[in-house]
Scaffold this motif. Structure first.
Motif, PDB file in Angstrom:
ATOM      1  N   GLN A 100       3.204  -4.885   6.655  1.00 54.23           N
ATOM      2  CA  GLN A 100       3.533  -3.906   5.626  1.00 54.23           C
ATOM      3  C   GLN A 100       2.257  -3.251   5.101  1.00 54.23           C
ATOM      4  N   LEU A 101       2.365  -1.993   4.749  1.00 54.77           N
ATOM      5  CA  LEU A 101       1.262  -1.273   4.115  1.00 54.77           C
ATOM      6  C   LEU A 101       1.667  -0.977   2.681  1.00 54.77           C
ATOM      7  N   TYR A 102       0.695  -1.006   1.787  1.00 53.61           N
ATOM      8  CA  TYR A 102       0.949  -0.821   0.365  1.00 53.61           C
ATOM      9  C   TYR A 102       0.080   0.302  -0.164  1.00 53.61           C
ATOM     10  N   TRP A 103       0.650   1.114  -1.052  1.00 55.17           N
ATOM     11  CA  TRP A 103      -0.091   2.201  -1.669  1.00 55.17           C
ATOM     12  C   TRP A 103       0.462   2.451  -3.065  1.00 55.17           C
ATOM     13  N   ARG A 104      -0.284   3.208  -3.846  1.00 51.32           N
ATOM     14  CA  ARG A 104       0.137   3.573  -5.200  1.00 51.32           C
ATOM     15  C   ARG A 104       0.669   5.003  -5.153  1.00 51.32           C
ATOM     16  N   SER A 105       1.918   5.170  -5.589  1.00 50.33           N
ATOM     17  CA  SER A 105       2.529   6.496  -5.604  1.00 50.33           C
ATOM     18  C   SER A 105       1.880   7.356  -6.685  1.00 50.33           C
ATOM     19  N   ASP A 106       2.210   8.636  -6.666  1.00 54.41           N
ATOM     20  CA  ASP A 106       1.702   9.547  -7.693  1.00 54.41           C
ATOM     21  C   ASP A 106       2.135   9.109  -9.094  1.00 54.41           C
ATOM     22  N   GLU A 107       3.226   8.373  -9.177  1.00 52.31           N
ATOM     23  CA  GLU A 107       3.723   7.878 -10.466  1.00 52.31           C
ATOM     24  C   GLU A 107       3.067   6.555 -10.858  1.00 52.31           C
ATOM     25  N   GLY A 108       2.191   6.020  -9.990  1.00 52.40           N
ATOM     26  CA  GLY A 108       1.500   4.764 -10.288  1.00 52.40           C
ATOM     27  C   GLY A 108       2.221   3.514  -9.831  1.00 52.40           C
ATOM     28  N   VAL A 109       3.325   3.673  -9.124  1.00 50.99           N
ATOM     29  CA  VAL A 109       4.117   2.547  -8.654  1.00 50.99           C
ATOM     30  C   VAL A 109       3.577   2.075  -7.303  1.00 50.99           C
ATOM     31  N   VAL A 110       3.487   0.755  -7.115  1.00 49.43           N
ATOM     32  CA  VAL A 110       3.075   0.214  -5.823  1.00 49.43           C
ATOM     33  C   VAL A 110       4.259   0.290  -4.870  1.00 49.43           C
ATOM     34  N   GLU A 111       4.061   0.957  -3.759  1.00 46.72           N
ATOM     35  CA  GLU A 111       5.086   1.139  -2.729  1.00 46.72           C
ATOM     36  C   GLU A 111       4.694   0.350  -1.493  1.00 46.72           C
ATOM     37  N   ARG A 112       5.659   0.073  -0.629  1.00 36.93           N
ATOM     38  CA  ARG A 112       5.371  -0.593   0.639  1.00 36.93           C
ATOM     39  C   ARG A 112       6.218   0.001   1.740  1.00 36.93           C
ATOM     40  N   ALA A 113       5.711  -0.093   2.952  1.00 36.57           N
ATOM     41  CA  ALA A 113       6.440   0.419   4.113  1.00 36.57           C
ATOM     42  C   ALA A 113       5.831  -0.170   5.374  1.00 36.57           C
ATOM     43  N   THR A 114       6.562  -0.059   6.463  1.00 38.86           N
ATOM     44  CA  THR A 114       5.995  -0.406   7.760  1.00 38.86           C
ATOM     45  C   THR A 114       4.970   0.663   8.127  1.00 38.86           C
ATOM     46  N   ARG A 115       4.215   0.427   9.165  1.00 38.89           N
ATOM     47  CA  ARG A 115       3.228   1.417   9.608  1.00 38.89           C
ATOM     48  C   ARG A 115       3.910   2.741   9.960  1.00 38.89           C
ATOM     49  N   GLU A 116       5.022   2.648  10.678  1.00 34.70           N
ATOM     50  CA  GLU A 116       5.729   3.868  11.069  1.00 34.70           C
ATOM     51  C   GLU A 116       6.258   4.609   9.846  1.00 34.70           C
ATOM     52  N   GLN A 117       6.823   3.880   8.896  1.00 29.96           N
ATOM     53  CA  GLN A 117       7.328   4.516   7.674  1.00 29.96           C
ATOM     54  C   GLN A 117       6.181   5.140   6.870  1.00 29.96           C
ATOM     55  N   PHE A 118       5.028   4.459   6.852  1.00 27.36           N
ATOM     56  CA  PHE A 118       3.864   4.981   6.138  1.00 27.36           C
ATOM     57  C   PHE A 118       3.449   6.326   6.732  1.00 27.36           C
ATOM     58  N   GLU A 152      -8.413  -1.881  -3.505  1.00 28.38           N
ATOM     59  CA  GLU A 152      -7.683  -0.634  -3.764  1.00 28.38           C
ATOM     60  C   GLU A 152      -8.673   0.505  -3.666  1.00 28.38           C
ATOM     61  N   ARG A 153      -8.394   1.435  -2.757  1.00 35.67           N
ATOM     62  CA  ARG A 153      -9.310   2.564  -2.556  1.00 35.67           C
ATOM     63  C   ARG A 153      -8.544   3.726  -1.940  1.00 35.67           C
ATOM     64  N   PRO A 154      -9.160   4.911  -1.928  1.00 42.08           N
ATOM     65  CA  PRO A 154      -8.480   6.073  -1.342  1.00 42.08           C
ATOM     66  C   PRO A 154      -8.186   5.851   0.148  1.00 42.08           C
ATOM     67  N   ALA A 155      -7.048   6.327   0.575  1.00 47.20           N
ATOM     68  CA  ALA A 155      -6.632   6.150   1.971  1.00 47.20           C
ATOM     69  C   ALA A 155      -7.684   6.665   2.948  1.00 47.20           C
ATOM     70  N   ALA A 156      -8.370   7.739   2.597  1.00 47.79           N
ATOM     71  CA  ALA A 156      -9.369   8.325   3.498  1.00 47.79           C
ATOM     72  C   ALA A 156     -10.510   7.366   3.803  1.00 47.79           C
ATOM     73  N   THR A 157     -10.776   6.407   2.915  1.00 47.09           N
ATOM     74  CA  THR A 157     -11.887   5.473   3.111  1.00 47.09           C
ATOM     75  C   THR A 157     -11.426   4.112   3.607  1.00 47.09           C
ATOM     76  N   SER A 158     -10.184   4.031   4.014  1.00 47.27           N
ATOM     77  CA  SER A 158      -9.604   2.775   4.476  1.00 47.27           C
ATOM     78  C   SER A 158      -9.103   2.929   5.906  1.00 47.27           C
ATOM     79  N   TRP A 159      -8.803   1.807   6.536  1.00 42.07           N
ATOM     80  CA  TRP A 159      -8.225   1.858   7.882  1.00 42.07           C
ATOM     81  C   TRP A 159      -6.853   2.546   7.863  1.00 42.07           C
ATOM     82  N   HIS A 160      -6.245   2.677   6.694  1.00 47.48           N
ATOM     83  CA  HIS A 160      -4.963   3.372   6.567  1.00 47.48           C
ATOM     84  C   HIS A 160      -5.064   4.839   7.011  1.00 47.48           C
TER      85      HIS A 160
END
Length: 171
Positions: A101-119, A150-158
């Motif tokens: 699973q991959l996790y990120w913070r939505s624009d509303e500040g909520v932690v979201e999760r999804a599979t790689r394909e869903q991400f 926790e960091r910007p997606a651009a600076t992560s393997w994401h």
């Protein structure tokens, strides 16, 4: 030195991050932390007590750290940690040790999760961008937990999923 505060451990301490598939309730958090503390209080590798600590962030990310200089966690002792957490999953009503699973913070500040394909689908729809904060559950040192969990997606393997074609290969 057995269980201590995370702040007392050095940056090169080894960490494992366990991500709950859902945000834990206050009761589930209390159960997770008390059970983890009980395990860590007796955690040993080849009979030697381990200098260790834990921290919970966002009501779902459990970090367990071990100072490796004096005595490091062995395969059997690490397996014990995973067994302990897996046994808690039914009571917590969430998964802790399942990966993928991959996790990120939505624009509303909520932690979201999804599979790689869903991400990748979310990224293609503009819901995940280069500046979206992501959570790197693969960090392996306490320095990384402290500084770049926790960091910007651009600076992560994401980032590899930001330009992926939905339905295409996801590695």
């Amino acid at each position: 030195m057995p269980r201590t505060e995370l702040s007392a451990l050095p940056d090169d301490a080894r960490v494992w991050v366990f991500a709950a598939s859902d945000t834990l309730s206050a009761e589930a958090e209390a159960l997770l932390l008390s059970s983890t503390d009980a395990f860590l209080d007796g955690w040993r590798a080849h009979g030697t007590p381990l200098s260790c600590a834990r921290e919970l962030r966002e009501g779902r990310f459990l970090c367990v750290a071990v100072e490796q200089r004096s005595a490091g966690a062995s395969g059997c002792s690490i397996d014990g940690l995973f067994r302990t957490l897996r046994a808690l999953e039914p009571q917590l009503r969430t998964s802790l040790v399942a990966g993928g699973q991959l996790y990120w913070r939505s624009d509303e500040g909520v932690v979201e999760r999804a599979t790689r394909e869903q991400f990748a689908v979310h990224a293609a729809a503009g819901l995940v961008r280069t500046d979206t904060p992501v959570f790197d559950v693969t960090v392996s040192t306490l320095a990384d937990w402290r500084q770049s969990f926790e960091r910007p997606a651009a600076t992560s393997w994401h980032a590899r999923y930001l330009n992926a074609t939905p339905g295409g290969p996801f590695t």
